[in-house]
Enzyme design. Sequence first.
Site, PDB file in Angstrom:
ATOM      1  N   ASP A  92       0.988  -1.148  -0.025  1.00 11.12           N
ATOM      2  CA  ASP A  92      -0.036  -0.131  -0.045  1.00 11.12           C
ATOM      3  C   ASP A  92       0.840   1.196   0.006  1.00 11.12           C
ATOM      4  OD1 ASP A  92      -2.362   1.440  -0.197  1.00 11.12           O
ATOM      5  OD2 ASP A  92      -2.925   0.869   1.964  1.00 11.12           O
ATOM      6  N   ASP A 127      -3.308   7.416  -3.417  1.00 15.21           N
ATOM      7  CA  ASP A 127      -4.481   8.022  -3.886  1.00 15.21           C
ATOM      8  C   ASP A 127      -4.731   9.129  -2.799  1.00 15.21           C
ATOM      9  OD1 ASP A 127      -4.375   5.664  -2.058  1.00 15.21           O
ATOM     10  OD2 ASP A 127      -6.625   5.741  -2.151  1.00 15.21           O
ATOM     11  N   CYS A 275     -15.304 -21.395  21.448  1.00 16.82           N
ATOM     12  CA  CYS A 275     -14.688 -21.563  20.057  1.00 16.82           C
ATOM     13  C   CYS A 275     -14.122 -23.108  19.877  1.00 16.82           C
ATOM     14  CB  CYS A 275     -13.437 -20.556  20.030  1.00 16.82           C
ATOM     15  SG  CYS A 275     -12.892 -20.852  18.247  1.00 16.82           S
ATOM     16  N   CYS A 277     -12.324 -23.925  17.345  1.00 14.69           N
ATOM     17  CA  CYS A 277     -11.140 -23.827  16.345  1.00 14.69           C
ATOM     18  C   CYS A 277      -9.751 -24.597  17.196  1.00 14.69           C
ATOM     19  CB  CYS A 277     -10.623 -22.544  15.882  1.00 14.69           C
ATOM     20  SG  CYS A 277      -9.470 -21.428  17.013  1.00 14.69           S
ATOM     21  N   CYS A 280      -8.099 -22.795  20.025  1.00 15.33           N
ATOM     22  CA  CYS A 280      -8.947 -22.833  21.192  1.00 15.33           C
ATOM     23  C   CYS A 280      -9.084 -24.209  21.682  1.00 15.33           C
ATOM     24  CB  CYS A 280     -10.110 -22.063  21.102  1.00 15.33           C
ATOM     25  SG  CYS A 280      -9.775 -20.224  20.327  1.00 15.33           S
TER      26      CYS A 280
HETATM   27  N1  GUN Z   1      -6.240   1.681   3.382  1.00 17.99           N
HETATM   28  C1  GUN Z   1      -7.460   1.888   3.905  1.00 17.99           C
HETATM   29  N2  GUN Z   1      -8.038   2.703   2.896  1.00 17.99           N
HETATM   30  C2  GUN Z   1      -7.314   3.068   2.048  1.00 17.99           C
HETATM   31  C3  GUN Z   1      -7.553   3.789   0.921  1.00 17.99           C
HETATM   32  O1  GUN Z   1      -8.559   4.606   0.698  1.00 17.99           O
HETATM   33  N3  GUN Z   1      -6.457   3.973   0.020  1.00 17.99           N
HETATM   34  C4  GUN Z   1      -5.175   3.199   0.396  1.00 17.99           C
HETATM   35  N4  GUN Z   1      -4.490   3.308  -0.608  1.00 17.99           N
HETATM   36  N5  GUN Z   1      -5.087   2.562   1.217  1.00 17.99           N
HETATM   37  C5  GUN Z   1      -6.118   2.319   2.276  1.00 17.99           C
HETATM   38 ZN    ZN Z   2     -10.658 -19.822  18.334  1.00 17.43          ZN
END
Ligand code: GUN
Ligand code: ZN
Length: 646
Positions: A92, A127, A275, A277, A280
């Site tokens: 990201d 963005d 739970c 799983c 757990c």
């Molecule tokens: N992570 C959570 N929301 C966003 C977003 O709107 N844009 C980006 N690039 N990462 C995110």
């Molecule tokens: Zn669990």
Amino acid sequence: MIDFEILERDGIARIGRFTTPHGTISTPALLPVVHPDPARQPIHPTEIAGEFGLPAVITSSYIAWRTPKLRSRALSEGIHGLLGFSGPVMTDSGAFQQHAYGSVEVAPEEILDFQSRIGSDIATVLDIFVEPTSGRAEAERGVATTETRAREARARRDGLLAVPVQGGLFGELRERSATSASEVGDVLAVGGVVPLLEQYRFGELAQLLIAARPGLAPEHPVHLFGTGHPLSFAFAALLGVDLFDSSSYHKFARRGALLFPEGTVPCEEVREPICSCRLCAVHPLPKVAEMPAAERELHIARHNLLACSVEIARVRQAIREGTLWELAERRAAAHPALLAGLKQVVRGARVLVPAEPVARRSFRAASPLSSMRPGVIRFLARLRNFQSGRGPYRIRARVPLTPGSLRHIPAHGPDGSPILWECPTPIGPVPLELTELYPVGCWVGVEEFEPPSGSGPAPEAPAPEEEAVAAGDTDWTAAWTERQVAGLLEWQYGPDATALATRVTGERSRRTARLRGASGPDGRWFVFGPGAIPRPTWRGAVELHRTLGYPRARIVVDGDAVPFVLQGKSLFSRFVRGGDSSLVPEAPALLVDPDDRLLAVGRLLLAPYEMGRLTRGVAVRVTAHAKDRGERMEEEAEVPGYVGYG
Ligand code: GUN
Ligand code: ZN
């Protein structure tokens, strides 16, 4: 260009896959957020992939870039070296930090190039995070800036690129942003929704995903930034989300919160081993609450990750079974906010209907919203236009479709006009001849299981018409069979196809009285599969092709693929030239060459709007073709010009 392929689907939800330099990602997939600093990551990505079955991760390139020690290691060892992980890594860009802290101090091209230099498998454009509180002008500026940066990023990068879709709560901005993201992006990443998810505003989330839908090109996987609670996976998948990411498993663990698909449970409140799983089972939850803080956090993070992984698996299984609506409704029963979200999905059903399959194997009502699923909405809309069997006589009655019952139900009045028998169903009266169709034919709802009530309404008195025609000992079975074949042919292929009903004889199952097939003098023309859809054999396809005008019921095959389709091979998406845009997944279709010569008959896997756009994968599976199952050669010769292909 991404090589996204759709393997199976349920509406706009799909089982798909695409390749990255470090391996294939099968969708729907959850990409857990991992910290770029291995010292701050509680569960190693290799363990996440191996022990939790989540083979791809996402990390923040911005945090790596901003932290000198991490930056130099990432540049020298690559992001895979830094994380110590050899699977697919999406990165990201820093827009989330802009949301959290108000600004980021990196230029968009710098962070993009950084992601490429450290070997990110999927890099994300920096963005503008448009908040749900943003006004129109601000949202528009955010979308415009994101668009410009995305175009510049595309010019700088050959590898896979995730392009965010912004627009706040403005539907037309979401659509515009989705359209432009589709032009340059590989992954279309819907963003700016974290506040909605945190505040359980699923109704608005549904509205914006529905608004974006027409702009989201089907050949790209859709990512939803920040969906990490298993409560929301089925809901988001129903709205066409292929990729999820989240840090929830860890974020919730830090405050001692356990994630379940039914909601969040504070660990210290758990007194019973609730739970089952595998984690757990070893450390029962009441004991986990007593663990030292660090150990407890780690156990909860692992439980949370497993809960997410299992729920994503359930979503995939539901897509394969065609039961995703049912799962989403069951999840919505856990929280009214989710039910409010599902209500908005129902209101936006028009964007879902083109991908709604012609039939599913079952229809199990799971909530009051069941009778508003897109499949029901489409059924009721088509019922209004249904012509067969309409006449001056109409009788509303519960007439059982059982062996032996049809012989006593008059199909015509004394003047020869058809009698329309309308049978009560959970979604209203339906003509008798259509009661085997999806969804009414396979409907399982509460009505069936309610005890007969002595105080309920008395059986309806026969209408005068009914009395007029009920006398006599005519056996009406054959008349009904012809009516039903005609009705189902009209339903699937339009009014022109009903002419074929007089040339075939329908056959019913002796046990259930359900229509099984229809044969002409020379053998089977149609087989009635699940959902009572008349599926043509090769012989039936030849007749349909003669009867229905171009391009009705057809998919046009590119010349290069003609020899393969003639041999019964599946038709690949990239070889589709066009066809009948009203067809839907699972529908039967006539496969023709560009001169409308019949090649084969098949079953749609993709919706027409997806065909030709996905570069990989099957669009239509061939179910019958000229040369299979010993069909006689003279039948082939009957198709003008066909023989030339040999
Ligand atoms: N992570 C959570 N929301 C966003 C977003 O709107 N844009 C980006 N690039 N990462 C995110
Ligand atoms: Zn669990």
